[in-house]
Design an enzyme around this catalytic site. Structure first.
Site, mmCIF file in Angstrom:
data_model
loop_
_atom_site.group_PDB
_atom_site.id
_atom_site.type_symbol
_atom_site.label_atom_id
_atom_site.label_comp_id
_atom_site.label_asym_id
_atom_site.label_seq_id
_atom_site.Cartn_x
_atom_site.Cartn_y
_atom_site.Cartn_z
ATOM 1 N N GLU A 34 0.880 -1.164 0.000
ATOM 2 C CA GLU A 34 0.000 0.000 0.000
ATOM 3 C C GLU A 34 0.922 1.220 0.000
ATOM 4 O O GLU A 34 1.827 1.302 0.844
ATOM 5 C CB GLU A 34 -0.877 -0.008 1.270
ATOM 6 C CG GLU A 34 -1.847 1.137 1.242
ATOM 7 C CD GLU A 34 -2.736 1.232 2.482
ATOM 8 O OE1 GLU A 34 -2.703 0.320 3.331
ATOM 9 O OE2 GLU A 34 -3.452 2.243 2.579
ATOM 10 N N ARG A 259 5.780 -13.070 9.358
ATOM 11 C CA ARG A 259 6.373 -11.774 9.047
ATOM 12 C C ARG A 259 7.728 -11.663 9.722
ATOM 13 O O ARG A 259 8.010 -12.355 10.706
ATOM 14 C CB ARG A 259 5.460 -10.628 9.462
ATOM 15 C CG ARG A 259 5.205 -10.518 10.943
ATOM 16 C CD ARG A 259 4.110 -9.527 11.273
ATOM 17 N NE ARG A 259 4.465 -8.168 10.945
ATOM 18 C CZ ARG A 259 3.847 -7.432 10.001
ATOM 19 N NH1 ARG A 259 2.854 -7.927 9.310
ATOM 20 N NH2 ARG A 259 4.205 -6.198 9.785
ATOM 21 N N LYS A 269 4.853 0.509 9.166
ATOM 22 C CA LYS A 269 4.877 1.803 8.479
ATOM 23 C C LYS A 269 4.212 2.881 9.318
ATOM 24 O O LYS A 269 4.659 4.021 9.341
ATOM 25 C CB LYS A 269 4.142 1.687 7.134
ATOM 26 C CG LYS A 269 5.021 1.216 6.018
ATOM 27 C CD LYS A 269 4.271 1.218 4.701
ATOM 28 C CE LYS A 269 3.264 0.112 4.638
ATOM 29 N NZ LYS A 269 2.670 -0.081 3.318
#
Ligand code: ATP
Ligand code: MG
Length: 550
Positions: A34, A259, A269
């Site tokens: 994104e 992850r 982020k």
């Protein structure tokens, strides 16, 4: 299959089987960021996994921007992401934008409505959350759940036309309010947001939610293996529901892997943005940031990051990787590549009282003692030199083998020198040493009559170039604190130390990102923003040694 690639992992095994059994003819993966921030080292793991998997099976990888939330996304992030993926060494087959699929997504939502599988709901976000129930309590149906197909089509159309304010209505899937999987309790598919989008402008004022958009994006692109992180495991059945009920031609499958989490590293982020917005760091590419651009600026190499990503492997359960492992691969990569030169970070002037005034001689020095192919250089030597302040002690402890009054050390590539006298300033601080050198002891001359225990580095004072050095420590200690936003209370006040010293003259024209091993100090890289012809600025990528062993 390309046999030169890395070790096996469970996702690779699945892909191999799909290829072998003919379920999949061309493997297509995607990296779907994104554009709401810069990429970090966790994304690098996903990038390497997706691109390398496709390469290994002669497949394709798309770089797809999941740009479905105009409130948080912008073009700067898109550009930085493209740059970072390229810098890591990957070429995408197609550059895709989810926003290009908005018309098709809208059409597919109408299909759901017509099938009675979606409805417009007037509940607020808060009410929807309340009625969703919990793991132990079933959800409650929305009072709007049984609107007719016609009414839903009409309302959805009016949502698209902009007749309602943000939050007034949403489109929801009609699945099962009693499902043990909360994600299946009539999830929201579309929301209203009157916000200009960086690519579609004001064409749309309704935007698809991740759980609706992502499977459609994958299906539209013909992605075969859609790899995401473990948090989405519980969303997989919803993913499959979307692909099926939206009647997509292709059937992608979702696979989840653990992850990357790393010690002392903030890996989100949203949190990294906070550090930027609150000016705790100097932008997304601050060398202390775990962003790809920050690591690049600090002096990390794409090769080191790729090796790291490959070596940590692909697991099915979350764990935390020691950040020193990444540093280890940076050292390994730079060991044979970076020229080795001398730099003085905290200078102390030394005058060699028996060296002729005005004379300069040029000494031979290899550029990399472990890589003879890098050749030799000549370094000047004369009466005044700089050494490191901490290579001298007036009252040394036992086993201190560097300079102290009366002691002799070797100057790397040069001569033995002996400390004869200390010069102090008015406050009593040592500002200069007066030493003698022994012309018999020239490096390479075969002198063996006397031995010294310490070798120190130095720079000729008349030829030295001024330089700035930036040394880093973790930006956040204890980044593992799970309490949201607590990381701001763990900011390390000493995360950066700025020093002014000298480098060898032959470093003069070093370009941005040029890398050096400064003897005994570690690997440094020329800062692309702060460095100028007048003053070189070096960031330390890693020190030379670590206590970490693999
Ligand atoms: P963040 O939480 O940091 O914002 P994100 O997952 O929201 O990360 P996206 O832009 O949505 O960021 O992620 C793009 C891809 O990168 C996704 O496929 C995601 O699974 C992957 N990814 C993100 N963080 C990590 C991580 N720490 N380790 C491995 N993959 C990651
Ligand atoms: Mg995200």
């Amino acid at each position: 299959m390309n046999q030169t690639m890395g070790a096996s992992n469970f996702i690779k095994n699945i892909v191999a089987e799909d290829v072998q059994t003919g379920v999949v003819s061309t493997v297509i993966t995607r990296f779907p960021p994104e554009p709401n921030g810069y990429l970090h080292i966790g994304h690098a793991k996903s990038i390497c996994l997706n691109f390398e998997l496709a390469t290994e099976f002669d497949g394709k990888t798309n770089l797809r921007f999941d740009d479905t939330n105009p409130l948080k996304e912008n073009e700067e992030y898109v550009q930085s992401i493209k740059e970072d993926v390229k810098w890591l060494g990957f070429d995408w087959d197609n550059l895709c934008f989810a926003s290009d699929y908005f018309p098709e997504m809208y059409q597919r939502a109408c299909i759901l409505i017509k099938k009675g599988k979606a409805y417009v709901c007037d509940l607020s976000a808060e009410q929807i959350r309340e009625k969703r129930g919990t793991l132990t309590e079933p959800g409650q149906e929305s009072p709007y759940r049984n609107r007719s197909v016609e009414e839903n089509l009409g309302l959805f159309e009016r949502m698209r036309k902009g007749e309602f304010v943000d939050g007034a209505k949403v489109l929801r899937a009609k699945i099962d309010m009693n499902s043990p999987n909360l994600n299946l309790r009539d999830p929201v598919l579309y929301r209203i947001a009157h916000a200009p989008h960086h690519r579609t402008g004001t064409t749309w004022c309704i935007y698809p939610m991740y759980d609706y958009a992502h499977p459609l994006e994958d299906a539209i692109e013909g992605v075969t293996h859609s790899i995401c992180t473990l948090e989405f495991e519980d969303h997989r059945s919803l993913y499959d529901w979307m692909v099926r009920e939206c009647e997509m031609d292709n059937t992608p499958h979702q696979y989840e892997f653990a992850r990357l989490n790393m010690t002392n590293t903030v890996m989100s982020k949203r949190k990294l943005k906070k550090l930027v917005d609150e000016k705790i760091v100097d932008g997304w590419d601050d060398p202390r940031m775990p962003t790809i651009s920050g690591l690049r600026r600090k002096g990390y190499t794409p090769e080191a990051i790729r090796t790291f990503a490959r070596e940590i492997g692909v697991a099915k359960s979350n764990s935390k990787v020691d950040e020193r492992l990444l540093e280890h691969f940076v050292r390994e990569d730079l060991k044979l590549k970076a020229p080795r030169t001398m730099a003085i970070l905290r200078p102390l002037r030394v005058v060699l009282t028996n060296y002729p005034v005005g004379q300069t001689e040029w000494l031979d020095a290899e550029n990399n003692s472990e890589n003879p192919e890098m050749g030799n250089r000549r370094i000047p030597f004369s009466r005044e030199i700089y050494i490191e302040q901490d290579d001298f002690m007036e009252n040394p402890p036992p086993k201190y083998f560097r300079l102290f009054p009366g002691n002799e050390v070797r100057l790397k590539h040069a001569y033995f020198i002996r400390c004869e006298e200390i010069v102090r300033d008015a406050n009593g601080f040592v500002v200069e040493l007066r030493c003698t050198y022994d012309p018999e002891t020239k490096s390479g001359s075969g002198f063996t009559a006397r031995k010294v225990k310490g070798t120190i580095h130095w720079i000729d004072a008349t030829h030295a170039l001024q330089a700035e050095f930036r040394l880093f420590e973790p930006l956040v200690n204890n980044a593992e604190d799970e309490v949201e936003d607590h990381f701001l209370t763990h900011i390390n006040p000493r995360s950066m130390e700025v020093l002014h010293g000298y480098v060898e003259e032959n470093v003069r024209n070093a370009h941005a990102y040029a890398k050096f091993q400064f003897f005994r100090h570690g690997y440094f890289s020329v800062d692309p923003k702060l460095s100028s012809d007048d003053q070189l600025v070096f960031n330390r990528a890693v020190s030379l040694k670590s206590s970490f062993s693999i």
